[in-house]
Motif scaffolding. Structure first.
Motif, PDB file in Angstrom:
ATOM      1  N   SER A   1      -7.204  -7.013  20.630  1.00 26.93           N
ATOM      2  CA  SER A   1      -8.617  -7.113  20.974  1.00 26.93           C
ATOM      3  C   SER A   1      -8.889  -8.527  21.458  1.00 26.93           C
ATOM      4  CB  SER A   1      -9.475  -6.812  19.745  1.00 26.93           C
ATOM      5  OG  SER A   1     -10.826  -7.149  19.986  1.00 26.93           O
ATOM      6  N   TYR A   2      -9.581  -8.648  22.574  1.00 28.48           N
ATOM      7  CA  TYR A   2      -9.875  -9.973  23.111  1.00 28.48           C
ATOM      8  C   TYR A   2     -11.345 -10.340  22.983  1.00 28.48           C
ATOM      9  CZ  TYR A   2     -10.703  -6.973  27.153  1.00 28.48           C
ATOM     10  OH  TYR A   2     -11.122  -5.973  27.981  1.00 28.48           O
ATOM     11  N   ASP A   3     -12.096  -9.475  22.298  1.00 30.35           N
ATOM     12  CA  ASP A   3     -13.500  -9.797  22.040  1.00 30.35           C
ATOM     13  C   ASP A   3     -14.070  -8.713  21.139  1.00 30.35           C
ATOM     14  OD1 ASP A   3     -16.138 -11.060  24.266  1.00 30.35           O
ATOM     15  OD2 ASP A   3     -15.921 -11.100  22.085  1.00 30.35           O
ATOM     16  N   VAL A   4     -15.239  -8.956  20.609  1.00 30.56           N
ATOM     17  CA  VAL A   4     -15.907  -7.952  19.778  1.00 30.56           C
ATOM     18  C   VAL A   4     -16.089  -6.670  20.590  1.00 30.56           C
ATOM     19  CG1 VAL A   4     -18.031  -7.407  18.540  1.00 30.56           C
ATOM     20  CG2 VAL A   4     -17.082  -9.712  18.433  1.00 30.56           C
ATOM     21  N   LYS A   5     -15.771  -5.562  19.963  1.00 30.37           N
ATOM     22  CA  LYS A   5     -15.878  -4.225  20.541  1.00 30.37           C
ATOM     23  C   LYS A   5     -14.928  -3.989  21.718  1.00 30.37           C
ATOM     24  CE  LYS A   5     -20.634  -3.392  19.040  1.00 30.37           C
ATOM     25  NZ  LYS A   5     -20.267  -2.619  17.851  1.00 30.37           N
ATOM     26  N   MET A   6     -14.082  -4.928  22.041  1.00 33.45           N
ATOM     27  CA  MET A   6     -13.107  -4.751  23.113  1.00 33.45           C
ATOM     28  C   MET A   6     -11.743  -4.519  22.487  1.00 33.45           C
ATOM     29  SD  MET A   6     -15.171  -5.116  25.566  1.00 33.45           S
ATOM     30  CE  MET A   6     -14.160  -5.202  27.037  1.00 33.45           C
ATOM     31  N   LYS A   7     -11.021  -3.548  23.030  1.00 34.16           N
ATOM     32  CA  LYS A   7      -9.685  -3.267  22.521  1.00 34.16           C
ATOM     33  C   LYS A   7      -8.791  -2.804  23.655  1.00 34.16           C
ATOM     34  CE  LYS A   7     -11.167   1.362  21.229  1.00 34.16           C
ATOM     35  NZ  LYS A   7     -11.501   2.279  20.126  1.00 34.16           N
ATOM     36  N   GLU A   8      -7.514  -3.076  23.480  1.00 36.09           N
ATOM     37  CA  GLU A   8      -6.530  -2.661  24.473  1.00 36.09           C
ATOM     38  C   GLU A   8      -5.337  -2.058  23.742  1.00 36.09           C
ATOM     39  OE1 GLU A   8      -8.180  -3.817  28.213  1.00 36.09           O
ATOM     40  OE2 GLU A   8      -6.256  -2.851  27.823  1.00 36.09           O
ATOM     41  N   LYS A   9      -4.781  -1.018  24.291  1.00 33.49           N
ATOM     42  CA  LYS A   9      -3.579  -0.445  23.710  1.00 33.49           C
ATOM     43  C   LYS A   9      -2.400  -1.378  23.936  1.00 33.49           C
ATOM     44  CE  LYS A   9      -4.968   4.363  24.287  1.00 33.49           C
ATOM     45  NZ  LYS A   9      -4.661   5.655  24.943  1.00 33.49           N
ATOM     46  N   GLY A  10      -1.561  -1.423  22.920  1.00 34.41           N
ATOM     47  CA  GLY A  10      -0.319  -2.153  23.060  1.00 34.41           C
ATOM     48  C   GLY A  10       0.793  -1.220  23.485  1.00 34.41           C
ATOM     49  N   ASP A  11       1.970  -1.453  22.955  1.00 32.84           N
ATOM     50  CA  ASP A  11       3.138  -0.669  23.359  1.00 32.84           C
ATOM     51  C   ASP A  11       3.294   0.643  22.590  1.00 32.84           C
ATOM     52  OD1 ASP A  11       4.690  -3.869  23.488  1.00 32.84           O
ATOM     53  OD2 ASP A  11       3.897  -2.723  25.182  1.00 32.84           O
ATOM     54  N   ILE A  12       2.750   0.691  21.380  1.00 29.97           N
ATOM     55  CA  ILE A  12       2.928   1.899  20.547  1.00 29.97           C
ATOM     56  C   ILE A  12       1.615   2.304  19.873  1.00 29.97           C
ATOM     57  CG2 ILE A  12       5.410   1.657  20.117  1.00 29.97           C
ATOM     58  CD1 ILE A  12       4.571   0.341  17.380  1.00 29.97           C
ATOM     59  N   PRO A  13       0.578   2.661  20.639  1.00 30.04           N
ATOM     60  CA  PRO A  13      -0.723   2.960  20.029  1.00 30.04           C
ATOM     61  C   PRO A  13      -0.858   4.351  19.405  1.00 30.04           C
ATOM     62  CG  PRO A  13      -0.820   3.265  22.396  1.00 30.04           C
ATOM     63  CD  PRO A  13       0.571   2.752  22.090  1.00 30.04           C
ATOM     64  N   GLU A  14       0.097   5.227  19.678  1.00 24.19           N
ATOM     65  CA  GLU A  14      -0.042   6.617  19.237  1.00 24.19           C
ATOM     66  C   GLU A  14      -0.114   6.702  17.718  1.00 24.19           C
ATOM     67  OE1 GLU A  14       1.618   6.134  23.122  1.00 24.19           O
ATOM     68  OE2 GLU A  14       2.500   5.525  21.193  1.00 24.19           O
ATOM     69  N   GLY A  15      -1.126   7.420  17.245  1.00 20.40           N
ATOM     70  CA  GLY A  15      -1.292   7.604  15.806  1.00 20.40           C
ATOM     71  C   GLY A  15      -2.154   6.534  15.156  1.00 20.40           C
TER      72      GLY A  15
ATOM     73  N   SER B   1      -4.280   9.906  10.330  1.00 20.33           N
ATOM     74  CA  SER B   1      -3.591  10.864   9.467  1.00 20.33           C
ATOM     75  C   SER B   1      -2.170  10.342   9.272  1.00 20.33           C
ATOM     76  CB  SER B   1      -3.588  12.254  10.114  1.00 20.33           C
ATOM     77  OG  SER B   1      -2.872  13.169   9.317  1.00 20.33           O
ATOM     78  N   ALA B   2      -1.986   9.615   8.173  1.00 20.75           N
ATOM     79  CA  ALA B   2      -0.724   8.898   7.983  1.00 20.75           C
ATOM     80  C   ALA B   2       0.470   9.849   7.971  1.00 20.75           C
ATOM     81  CB  ALA B   2      -0.774   8.106   6.687  1.00 20.75           C
ATOM     82  N   SER B   3       1.547   9.374   8.578  1.00 20.38           N
ATOM     83  CA  SER B   3       2.796  10.139   8.563  1.00 20.38           C
ATOM     84  C   SER B   3       3.919   9.236   8.069  1.00 20.38           C
ATOM     85  CB  SER B   3       3.117  10.665   9.972  1.00 20.38           C
ATOM     86  OG  SER B   3       3.318   9.583  10.851  1.00 20.38           O
ATOM     87  N   THR B   4       5.001   9.853   7.624  1.00 22.23           N
ATOM     88  CA  THR B   4       6.089   9.064   7.038  1.00 22.23           C
ATOM     89  C   THR B   4       6.692   8.085   8.039  1.00 22.23           C
ATOM     90  OG1 THR B   4       7.621  10.874   7.512  1.00 22.23           O
ATOM     91  CG2 THR B   4       6.679  10.800   5.295  1.00 22.23           C
TER      92      THR B   4
ATOM     93  N   LEU C   1       0.861  -1.181   0.000  1.00 18.69           N
ATOM     94  CA  LEU C   1       0.000   0.000   0.000  1.00 18.69           C
ATOM     95  C   LEU C   1       0.894   1.226   0.000  1.00 18.69           C
ATOM     96  CD1 LEU C   1      -3.106   0.042   0.189  1.00 18.69           C
ATOM     97  CD2 LEU C   1      -2.884   0.230   2.665  1.00 18.69           C
ATOM     98  N   VAL C   2       0.562   2.208  -0.831  1.00 16.73           N
ATOM     99  CA  VAL C   2       1.286   3.474  -0.831  1.00 16.73           C
ATOM    100  C   VAL C   2       0.277   4.581  -0.583  1.00 16.73           C
ATOM    101  CG1 VAL C   2       2.751   5.049  -2.138  1.00 16.73           C
ATOM    102  CG2 VAL C   2       2.994   2.582  -2.464  1.00 16.73           C
ATOM    103  N   LYS C   3       0.511   5.385   0.423  1.00 18.73           N
ATOM    104  CA  LYS C   3      -0.399   6.466   0.794  1.00 18.73           C
ATOM    105  C   LYS C   3       0.390   7.765   0.969  1.00 18.73           C
ATOM    106  CE  LYS C   3      -4.171   4.029   1.035  1.00 18.73           C
ATOM    107  NZ  LYS C   3      -5.342   4.311   0.169  1.00 18.73           N
ATOM    108  N   ARG C   4      -0.348   8.859   0.910  1.00 14.30           N
ATOM    109  CA  ARG C   4       0.291  10.170   1.092  1.00 14.30           C
ATOM    110  C   ARG C   4       0.141  10.628   2.539  1.00 14.30           C
ATOM    111  NH1 ARG C   4       2.037  12.379  -3.476  1.00 14.30           N
ATOM    112  NH2 ARG C   4       1.094  11.748  -5.436  1.00 14.30           N
ATOM    113  N   THR C   5       1.058  11.438   2.971  1.00 14.96           N
ATOM    114  CA  THR C   5       1.003  12.039   4.302  1.00 14.96           C
ATOM    115  C   THR C   5      -0.338  12.739   4.508  1.00 14.96           C
ATOM    116  OG1 THR C   5       3.385  12.398   4.275  1.00 14.96           O
ATOM    117  CG2 THR C   5       2.113  13.670   5.853  1.00 14.96           C
ATOM    118  N   GLY C   6      -0.967  12.441   5.660  1.00 13.52           N
ATOM    119  CA  GLY C   6      -2.241  13.066   5.988  1.00 13.52           C
ATOM    120  C   GLY C   6      -3.460  12.249   5.595  1.00 13.52           C
ATOM    121  N   GLU C   7      -3.273  11.243   4.766  1.00 12.72           N
ATOM    122  CA  GLU C   7      -4.406  10.404   4.370  1.00 12.72           C
ATOM    123  C   GLU C   7      -4.856   9.514   5.524  1.00 12.72           C
ATOM    124  OE1 GLU C   7      -2.884   8.935   0.179  1.00 12.72           O
ATOM    125  OE2 GLU C   7      -5.037   8.540   0.363  1.00 12.72           O
ATOM    126  N   LYS C   8      -6.111   9.143   5.496  1.00 13.68           N
ATOM    127  CA  LYS C   8      -6.641   8.163   6.446  1.00 13.68           C
ATOM    128  C   LYS C   8      -6.478   6.787   5.809  1.00 13.68           C
ATOM    129  CE  LYS C   8     -10.554   7.489   9.560  1.00 13.68           C
ATOM    130  NZ  LYS C   8     -11.817   8.073  10.075  1.00 13.68           N
TER     131      LYS C   8
END
Lengths: 111, 112
Positions: A49-63, A80-83, A11-18
């Protein structure tokens, strides 16, 4: 046979794209994970995620955010994708016996 | 091709010889371990696993040994083939967290 699929291999995306990365498993597993893998840094956990609609942050969730609306599908979202998010993204799914199986990976390049 | 890790330790083995890849794990309470094989540009492939109530487990051409006393895991590949060339890494299940802790990996090169 456990099968974990990811929506794109490259996948190739531009900076700022979702960006949406999709992961699907066909084994009714409850636990699913998103990692990124970078040379010299190994595998790093972003979210899990350990179940539907359940989520947990890992070690690097930022962004990043995730969505688990159905058991078989776990989506990773880059708001907002960054390089510095150029990486190999790996999804994994875990059986009730803790066996963790990975998908083929998505190589994302952000320009 | 892509590399999954820079400056990984490398093990070079002659085709047909046996390979031994080692891994030290961190948590003495861990009771489940996995070995993965990762080829360039691909996702990790589950090879074999072992639980802490075992010292040894054998698969097809592969054997995993677990030494809980020194927190050491090894993967033995018999009669190594060119298709075995890849990065190998271990993972331990982090007890009570749903998470896994990964080793940094070893690159196996099979010489013809």
């Amino acid at each position: 046979d456990v099968k974990v699929t990811q929506s794109s291999r490259y996948l190739v995306k531009r900076t700022g794209e979702k960006v949406f990365l999709e992961c699907v498993q066909d084994m009714d597993h409850e636990n699913m994970f998103w990692y990124r893998q970078d040379p010299g840094l190994g595998l790093r956990l972003i979210y899990f995620s350990y179940d539907v609609k359940m989520k947990e942050k890992g070690d690097i969730p930022e962004g990043y955010s995730v969505s688990r609306e159905k058991k078989e599908r776990f989506s990773l979202i880059l708001e907002s994708a960054s390089t510095n998010q150029t990486s190999m993204y790996l999804c994994a799914s875990v059986t009730s016996g803790y066996e963790q199986y990975f998908g083929p990976g998505t190589r994302l390049t952000v320009t | 091709g892509e590399s999954v890790g820079l400056h990984l330790p490398t093990l070079s083995v002659q085709e047909g010889d046996n390979s031994i890849i080692n891994c030290a794990y961190s948590n003495s309470a861990s009771d489940y371990f996995i070995w993965y094989k990762q080829e360039s540009g691909k996702g990790p492939q589950f090879i074999i696993d072992i639980r802490s109530n075992m010292d040894k487990r054998q698969g097809q051409r592969v054997t995993v040994l677990l030494n809980k006393t020194v927190k050491h895991l090894s993967l033995q590949i018999a009669a190594t083939q060119p298709g075995d060339s890849a990065v190998y890494f271990c993972a331990e299940e982090d007890p009570g967290t749903y998470k896994y802790i990964f080793g940094t990996g070893t690159r196996l090169k099979v010489l013809a």
